[in-house]
Design an enzyme around this catalytic site. Structure first.
Site, PDB file in Angstrom:
ATOM      1  N   GLN A   1       0.827  -1.148   0.210  1.00 39.80           N
ATOM      2  CA  GLN A   1       0.221   0.283   0.042  1.00 39.80           C
ATOM      3  C   GLN A   1       0.541   1.423   0.325  1.00 39.80           C
ATOM      4  O   GLN A   1       0.696   2.087  -0.990  1.00 39.80           O
ATOM      5  CB  GLN A   1      -1.236   0.243   1.284  1.00 39.80           C
ATOM      6  CG  GLN A   1      -1.960  -1.056   1.094  1.00 39.80           C
ATOM      7  CD  GLN A   1      -1.795  -2.155   1.913  1.00 39.80           C
ATOM      8  OE1 GLN A   1      -0.291  -2.871   1.764  1.00 39.80           O
ATOM      9  NE2 GLN A   1      -2.828  -3.193   2.667  1.00 39.80           N
ATOM     10  N   LYS A  19      -1.911  -1.672  10.599  1.00 38.61           N
ATOM     11  CA  LYS A  19      -1.056  -2.568   9.019  1.00 38.61           C
ATOM     12  C   LYS A  19      -0.001  -2.564   9.852  1.00 38.61           C
ATOM     13  O   LYS A  19       1.075  -2.535  10.122  1.00 38.61           O
ATOM     14  CB  LYS A  19      -0.731  -1.907   8.197  1.00 38.61           C
ATOM     15  CG  LYS A  19      -0.056  -1.745   6.776  1.00 38.61           C
ATOM     16  CD  LYS A  19      -0.532  -3.469   6.629  1.00 38.61           C
ATOM     17  CE  LYS A  19      -1.953  -3.665   6.248  1.00 38.61           C
ATOM     18  NZ  LYS A  19      -3.088  -4.373   5.553  1.00 38.61           N
ATOM     19  N   ASP A  52      -6.855   0.967  12.950  1.00 33.87           N
ATOM     20  CA  ASP A  52      -8.076   0.629  12.009  1.00 33.87           C
ATOM     21  C   ASP A  52      -8.607   0.051  13.652  1.00 33.87           C
ATOM     22  O   ASP A  52      -9.960   0.221  13.558  1.00 33.87           O
ATOM     23  CB  ASP A  52      -7.553  -1.294  11.650  1.00 33.87           C
ATOM     24  CG  ASP A  52      -7.486  -0.718   9.923  1.00 33.87           C
ATOM     25  OD1 ASP A  52      -5.477  -0.056  10.121  1.00 33.87           O
ATOM     26  OD2 ASP A  52      -7.953  -0.917   9.277  1.00 33.87           O
TER      27      ASP A  52
HETATM   28  O1  MRU Z   1      -5.503  -3.312   4.440  1.00 28.64           O
HETATM   29  P1  MRU Z   1      -5.219  -1.980   4.705  1.00 28.64           P
HETATM   30  O2  MRU Z   1      -5.353  -1.489   3.170  1.00 28.64           O
HETATM   31  O3  MRU Z   1      -7.179  -1.551   4.787  1.00 28.64           O
HETATM   32  O4  MRU Z   1      -4.611  -1.507   6.012  1.00 28.64           O
HETATM   33  C1  MRU Z   1      -4.957  -0.158   5.578  1.00 28.64           C
HETATM   34  C2  MRU Z   1      -4.283   0.699   6.870  1.00 28.64           C
HETATM   35  O5  MRU Z   1      -3.946  -0.385   8.283  1.00 28.64           O
HETATM   36  C3  MRU Z   1      -4.665   2.259   7.105  1.00 28.64           C
HETATM   37  O6  MRU Z   1      -3.279   2.541   7.888  1.00 28.64           O
HETATM   38  C4  MRU Z   1      -5.567   2.732   8.245  1.00 28.64           C
HETATM   39  O7  MRU Z   1      -6.728   1.424   8.004  1.00 28.64           O
HETATM   40  C5  MRU Z   1      -6.114   3.310   8.696  1.00 28.64           C
HETATM   41  S1  MRU Z   1      -7.081   4.548   7.077  1.00 28.64           S
HETATM   42  C6  MRU Z   1      -6.949   5.435   7.443  1.00 28.64           C
END
Ligand code: MRU
Length: 348
Positions: free
Chosen positions: A195, A247, A236
């Site tokens: 990402q 993450k 999250d």
């Molecule tokens: O697996 P993902 O891409 O959904 O994980 C995203 C993250 O870990 C972001 O840092 C988190 O959701 C915050 S987004 C504003």
């Protein structure tokens, strides 16, 4: 910045994040089941964006429900909630959205099914608009913590793509950039789904914000050699004591920040706080498919038969977090006291 998700002719349109940075392609959804699959498959990802997609998916599902009375409608809606609940377990915004949409149905029991369907649609739009507003406030609150010329490390993508618009961690970075025009960002690749490499760099380059891509395992080198002044990530799920799921790899960065005496900030809307969970041990951690680790661009890179575990998130204990930046203000330790204060002020 391109819109992440929006309504067009009663259909949901989403930027397909699997195709970035090479293709800017939007997908169209007219069935809630397809929206749930899109969330599972990472067409849309990032906690706040998942929350918005779920609210819109619920409204879309409701609009297609055929029910002779309110009870049948409610029953069919519970099925839709269940489908969304089973998509991704860690981001609490998903469950927050479901609860908000369910409450709306209960509060409008007297209004009739067709009115409730319209209200659900309006509520989903409200959730989307509120998220963007929250991100701009997070940005303004967070920019006050950043000095001119700062070198900032970020992880994963907590940008416009991970939200309705503007971003949380990247919202702070955008806001600081507006203020000083001389900050510099370092983005970790964020193995295995990349990402950071694919999405964060794409967003920052689009906004002409200077960004350098680094490998995840070089973060210690950059931090200990004083190339980085602070770290900022999204979240999250934040437990009542401030422990934060984000993450996989975020925890490692937080430990590095403490060891090297630089601040570690978390930027997130209040909807990412889960007061029902006392600490990080209770946060469910999604395990994703092993192909994400054994393959690169659909090509196998690991030997057949190797055992793989692929947790998508880890939990950073709150004592590693300098502050949590929200739309309601900046929360400082002691988190077990100060998080509840912010949360209460949000709802009262
Ligand atoms: O697996 P993902 O891409 O959904 O994980 C995203 C993250 O870990 C972001 O840092 C988190 O959701 C915050 S987004 C504003």
């Amino acid at each position: 910045m391109k819109p992440t998700i929006f309504w067009r002719d009663k259909k949901i349109i989403m930027m397909d994040q699997r195709k970035l940075p090479f293709k800017e392609e939007y997908q169209e959804y007219s069935d809630f089941n397809e929206v749930a699959v899109a969330i599972k498959d990472m067409v849309i990802r990032g906690a706040p964006a998942i929350g918005v997609a779920v609210a819109m998916g619920i409204a879309l599902g409701a609009s297609r429900v055929k029910a002779k009375d309110y009870n049948e409608f409610k029953e069919k809606m519970e099925h839709i909630f269940k489908v969304f609940k089973e998509t991704r377990p860690t981001a609490v915004n998903l469950f927050w959205s479901i609860n908000r949409m369910r409450d709306l149905i209960f509060r409008n029991i007297e209004s009739g099914v067709e009115t409730v369907k319209r209200l659900l649609y309006e509520e989903s739009e409200k959730i989307r608009e509120e998220d963007e507003k929250a991100n701009r406030l997070i940005g303004a609150n967070g920019a006050k913590l950043i000095k001119s010329g700062a070198k900032i490390l970020t992880y994963c993508n907590a940008g416009s793509l991970a939200t309705a618009f503007y971003g949380t961690a990247l919202g702070v970075i955008r806001s600081a950039w507006e203020k000083y025009k001389n900050i510099e960002v370092f983005s970790c690749e964020t193995r295995p789904y990349l990402q950071g490499a694919r999405l964060t760099t794409w967003e920052l380059l689009e906004d002409n914000i200077p960004v350098t891509l680094i490998t995840d395992n070089s973060a210690g080198y950059f931090i200990s050699n004083k190339f980085i002044d602070l770290i900022i990530t999204g979240a999250d799920r934040i437990a009542a004591n401030g422990d934060t799921a984000n993450k996989i790899g975020t925890y490692t960065l937080a430990v590095l920040a403490k060891e090297n005496n630089i601040p570690f900030f978390v930027a997130a809307p209040v909807s990412t706080i889960d007061l029902s969970i006392p600490d990080g041990k209770k946060i469910p951690i999604e395990k994703r498919n092993e192909d994400e680790v054994t393959h690169f661009l659909d090509k196998r890179i690991a030997p057949f038969g190797v055992k793989v575990v692929n947790p998508a998130f880890d939990v950073t204990p709150s004592h590693f977090i300098t502050s949590i930046i929200t739309e309601k203000g900046v929360i400082k330790p002691p988190y077990d006291v100060n998080i509840s204060l912010i949360y209460d002020s949000f709802f009262h």
